[in-house]
Design a protein around this motif. Sequence first.
Motif, PDB file in Angstrom:
ATOM      1  N   LEU A  37     -15.844  37.299 -39.333  1.00  0.00           N
ATOM      2  CA  LEU A  37     -16.198  35.943 -39.741  1.00  0.00           C
ATOM      3  C   LEU A  37     -17.270  35.364 -38.825  1.00  0.00           C
ATOM      4  O   LEU A  37     -17.361  34.158 -38.645  1.00  0.00           O
ATOM      5  CB  LEU A  37     -14.955  35.050 -39.718  1.00  0.00           C
ATOM      6  N   ALA A  38     -18.087  36.243 -38.249  1.00  0.00           N
ATOM      7  CA  ALA A  38     -19.099  35.792 -37.295  1.00  0.00           C
ATOM      8  C   ALA A  38     -20.177  34.965 -37.972  1.00  0.00           C
ATOM      9  O   ALA A  38     -20.590  35.249 -39.091  1.00  0.00           O
ATOM     10  CB  ALA A  38     -19.734  37.004 -36.595  1.00  0.00           C
ATOM     11  N   CYS A  39     -20.613  33.913 -37.267  1.00  0.00           N
ATOM     12  CA  CYS A  39     -21.766  33.098 -37.675  1.00  0.00           C
ATOM     13  C   CYS A  39     -21.632  32.535 -39.082  1.00  0.00           C
ATOM     14  O   CYS A  39     -22.594  32.507 -39.851  1.00  0.00           O
ATOM     15  CB  CYS A  39     -23.054  33.920 -37.562  1.00  0.00           C
ATOM     16  N   LEU A  40     -20.459  32.058 -39.446  1.00  0.00           N
ATOM     17  CA  LEU A  40     -20.246  31.483 -40.776  1.00  0.00           C
ATOM     18  C   LEU A  40     -20.055  29.970 -40.733  1.00  0.00           C
ATOM     19  O   LEU A  40     -19.732  29.354 -41.749  1.00  0.00           O
ATOM     20  CB  LEU A  40     -19.019  32.134 -41.443  1.00  0.00           C
ATOM     21  N   GLY A  41     -20.214  29.364 -39.559  1.00  0.00           N
ATOM     22  CA  GLY A  41     -20.084  27.912 -39.458  1.00  0.00           C
ATOM     23  C   GLY A  41     -18.677  27.434 -39.726  1.00  0.00           C
ATOM     24  O   GLY A  41     -18.470  26.468 -40.474  1.00  0.00           O
ATOM     25  N   LEU A  42     -17.694  28.065 -39.116  1.00  0.00           N
ATOM     26  CA  LEU A  42     -16.291  27.744 -39.390  1.00  0.00           C
ATOM     27  C   LEU A  42     -15.730  26.672 -38.465  1.00  0.00           C
ATOM     28  O   LEU A  42     -14.516  26.499 -38.385  1.00  0.00           O
ATOM     29  CB  LEU A  42     -15.435  29.017 -39.264  1.00  0.00           C
ATOM     30  N   ASP A  91     -13.441  38.896 -35.519  1.00  0.00           N
ATOM     31  CA  ASP A  91     -14.723  38.493 -34.935  1.00  0.00           C
ATOM     32  C   ASP A  91     -15.050  37.076 -35.395  1.00  0.00           C
ATOM     33  O   ASP A  91     -15.303  36.830 -36.570  1.00  0.00           O
ATOM     34  CB  ASP A  91     -15.822  39.461 -35.376  1.00  0.00           C
ATOM     35  N   LEU A  92     -15.044  36.125 -34.453  1.00  0.00           N
ATOM     36  CA  LEU A  92     -15.356  34.722 -34.730  1.00  0.00           C
ATOM     37  C   LEU A  92     -16.567  34.257 -33.919  1.00  0.00           C
ATOM     38  O   LEU A  92     -16.710  33.086 -33.613  1.00  0.00           O
ATOM     39  CB  LEU A  92     -14.142  33.847 -34.415  1.00  0.00           C
ATOM     40  N   MET A  93     -17.441  35.176 -33.585  1.00  0.00           N
ATOM     41  CA  MET A  93     -18.611  34.862 -32.784  1.00  0.00           C
ATOM     42  C   MET A  93     -19.518  33.852 -33.493  1.00  0.00           C
ATOM     43  O   MET A  93     -19.684  33.873 -34.705  1.00  0.00           O
ATOM     44  CB  MET A  93     -19.407  36.146 -32.533  1.00  0.00           C
ATOM     45  N   GLY A  94     -20.109  32.951 -32.705  1.00  0.00           N
ATOM     46  CA  GLY A  94     -21.154  32.080 -33.202  1.00  0.00           C
ATOM     47  C   GLY A  94     -20.730  31.085 -34.257  1.00  0.00           C
ATOM     48  O   GLY A  94     -21.499  30.771 -35.163  1.00  0.00           O
ATOM     49  N   ASN A  95     -19.502  30.528 -34.159  1.00  0.00           N
ATOM     50  CA  ASN A  95     -19.021  29.566 -35.147  1.00  0.00           C
ATOM     51  C   ASN A  95     -18.917  28.138 -34.606  1.00  0.00           C
ATOM     52  O   ASN A  95     -18.364  27.265 -35.273  1.00  0.00           O
ATOM     53  CB  ASN A  95     -17.660  30.010 -35.690  1.00  0.00           C
ATOM     54  N   LYS A  96     -19.397  27.924 -33.378  1.00  0.00           N
ATOM     55  CA  LYS A  96     -19.343  26.597 -32.743  1.00  0.00           C
ATOM     56  C   LYS A  96     -17.906  26.071 -32.656  1.00  0.00           C
ATOM     57  O   LYS A  96     -17.654  24.869 -32.778  1.00  0.00           O
ATOM     58  CB  LYS A  96     -20.226  25.598 -33.495  1.00  0.00           C
ATOM     59  N   SER A 109     -17.249  35.041 -28.669  1.00  0.00           N
ATOM     60  CA  SER A 109     -18.477  34.724 -27.947  1.00  0.00           C
ATOM     61  C   SER A 109     -19.326  33.713 -28.709  1.00  0.00           C
ATOM     62  O   SER A 109     -19.191  33.531 -29.924  1.00  0.00           O
ATOM     63  CB  SER A 109     -19.290  36.003 -27.708  1.00  0.00           C
ATOM     64  N   SER A 110     -20.207  33.034 -27.952  1.00  0.00           N
ATOM     65  CA  SER A 110     -21.159  32.061 -28.521  1.00  0.00           C
ATOM     66  C   SER A 110     -20.461  30.951 -29.286  1.00  0.00           C
ATOM     67  O   SER A 110     -20.836  30.619 -30.422  1.00  0.00           O
ATOM     68  CB  SER A 110     -22.180  32.783 -29.426  1.00  0.00           C
ATOM     69  N   ASN A 111     -19.433  30.370 -28.696  1.00  0.00           N
ATOM     70  CA  ASN A 111     -18.770  29.188 -29.231  1.00  0.00           C
ATOM     71  C   ASN A 111     -18.832  28.084 -28.183  1.00  0.00           C
ATOM     72  O   ASN A 111     -19.640  28.156 -27.256  1.00  0.00           O
ATOM     73  CB  ASN A 111     -17.334  29.516 -29.644  1.00  0.00           C
ATOM     74  N   GLN A 112     -17.996  27.076 -28.293  1.00  0.00           N
ATOM     75  CA  GLN A 112     -18.016  25.944 -27.355  1.00  0.00           C
ATOM     76  C   GLN A 112     -16.600  25.650 -26.882  1.00  0.00           C
ATOM     77  O   GLN A 112     -16.106  24.526 -26.972  1.00  0.00           O
ATOM     78  CB  GLN A 112     -18.637  24.722 -28.044  1.00  0.00           C
TER      79      GLN A 112
END
Length: 676
Positions: free
Chosen positions: A437-442, A465-470, A495-498
């Motif tokens: 589910l990477a980079c899907l804006g979740l 994988d939940l990378m890059g979903n803020k 990775s790449s979240n907040q």
Amino acid sequence: MGSKTSKDASKVFVDPNERYTAKQRQPGNWGWWANDVIKRIGQDDPNLGVVRLPAILLGSDGVREVVAALQANYTVRELDAARNQFNATAVLPVARCLVANTHLHTLNLNFNPLGPEGLRHFLEPLLHNEYLETLHLNTCGLGVAGAKTMAAIIQFNNSITDLDLSGNNFEAKGALHIGSALAHTFCLKRLRMGRNDIGDGGTKDLAQGLNRNRSLKLLDLSSNNIGPKGIRNFATLLEDISCGLEVLDLSHNFLAADGCRALMERLPHLKDLRILNLRNNEIGNEGVYYVNCAILHEACQKCKLDALDVSENSITADGLNYVCEILDERPDIRHLDITSNSIGEIGGGTLVDCLQENKGIVTLFFGSTDVSSEQSKEIQDRVEANREAQGLPIVGGVSRRGRNRPTFGSVDMDFKEVMLDKSIDLKALCADKAVNLACLGLSGLNIAKELATALLLTSSVTHLDLMGNKLKTDDAQVLAAALVHCPRLKVLKLSSNQLLDTGARAIAKLVAKTKSLTSLDLTYNQIGDSGAEDMALAMNRNKSLRVLAMEWNEIKRLDRVNDMLTTNTLLHTLRLSGNRIGNSGVTTLCSGCLQTNNYLTSLDLSLNGIQDDGGSDLRKLMLTNTSLMHITLSRNQISSDTVASIETCADRNLAAHGHRLEGLEGVDIPIVARGG
């Protein structure tokens, strides 16, 4: 999933091949711009996401320089080194680079004569690398021996989702190895096996593996000398398929009408199939009749077929009637290729009449079909009207010519462009073992709760994988509470979240309770000392985690991490690059845990502001340490002599531990050190 790299020219460094003379393109003579490539890679140029070096004939010296620069690089996501005449020896630095590189997501080595020995260099790195997602090895001379090595990589690697093995002469024996591996992988989504001469026997072996696979979405078996018998065996095994196959390419085989009938009888079992490519199989009018019967059968009404390629199949105007009947009854079919079929003006008139009512077709290739010029223009106008009505550009959607057309039915088209669904069914996605589910804006608490609910409904998820979903702190708390109830979860990428320290604390609670998690990635999450301490305390209670990545955060103190490593006997890989550890952090580790820990084998401390004092402490430690085999210290202020001394000790440990991994059926694992 890797970061999406812009296609803007500023993001891609492309070699200007056309500027080279024949003399300049000799091996080792790779052009005036070579130093600029090395400089831009070494400087972490933020605009350098893709490095393309196809057909440059780099030679051994050139590849070593490029790889050395990549070792210290954190921006390059894709490396294209196709057609460089890399043999087994020349490709060794590339394999070594993958041991510790955590940023390269795509590697293209197509048309290099690696051979089975060259592929063996990649075995150990790829068994441990959890970041490379796309690997292209088209026409690399791998043979049956290479297929056996590749099967081990497929079975045990946890990151590769896109694999191109076309043109490697695997034959039936090689297909047996690949098929066996397919039964055990949960990550691979796209497999290209065209031009391998696997024949009827190899097709059956692949189908047996596919029958037990749950992840594969795209399978290319084009140009494999598959006849009616082979496709019959393949089709029979499709009855119990559970992977949700979406793209099947059987072009350029010898299915004939009998083979087409056998495949079509099993079409209802391929409920998720979106693209079917039957190009150049001599199925004729009889074969297209079977296609018609299958697609219009009641059992296939809920199938998702969206694109059909029956080009170059000796279909006449009579056979085209069956195709037009499909378009009349199934307006959801949007892409059709009938190129190089002799339908003539009679068939052209039938097609024009069909398109008067059809509103679904947006891509139609009909070159070399002997329709009249008036019919051709009317067909194009009809399809363009459909495209305009659906908000699609009026370019590339219609082609009357048979040459150089963008074949939607083959796997040459970008896979994601074919997947037309816009909505995300989290429940359906979480039913798989490997959930990407990477980079899907979740981001957002409601979405996090929906995802948590989906995860609670299944106990099968092993990779998430939940990378890059803020994702933020609240999201992490909701997800961590749900993941505690996923008893088979092994790999978690955040990775790449907040997440910040509070989010890291929530994940730490999960780590303390889980009994299955073996790999955790918390890179780029603005985690400071507090979050690192919480994670270290959780690790004291954890009995499963072996790989921990906390790169590019804001960690300074390692006191708690040191205490944890003093007693931890499971963690073998710790990645802390891009933090603020400095000399004091290194001294803490060298005077503490690294004196007694005999289990940690890989440590990444690159870009941490470490100077010669810290490097000196590491050098003294490595004189007696026997377990650390991979230490990455690039982008620090340590003298080259000190780094070389440390790496020599690490190579000594690596050679001494020349271990074998269980379950590889006798495949030898080469000793691999770090390149550069």
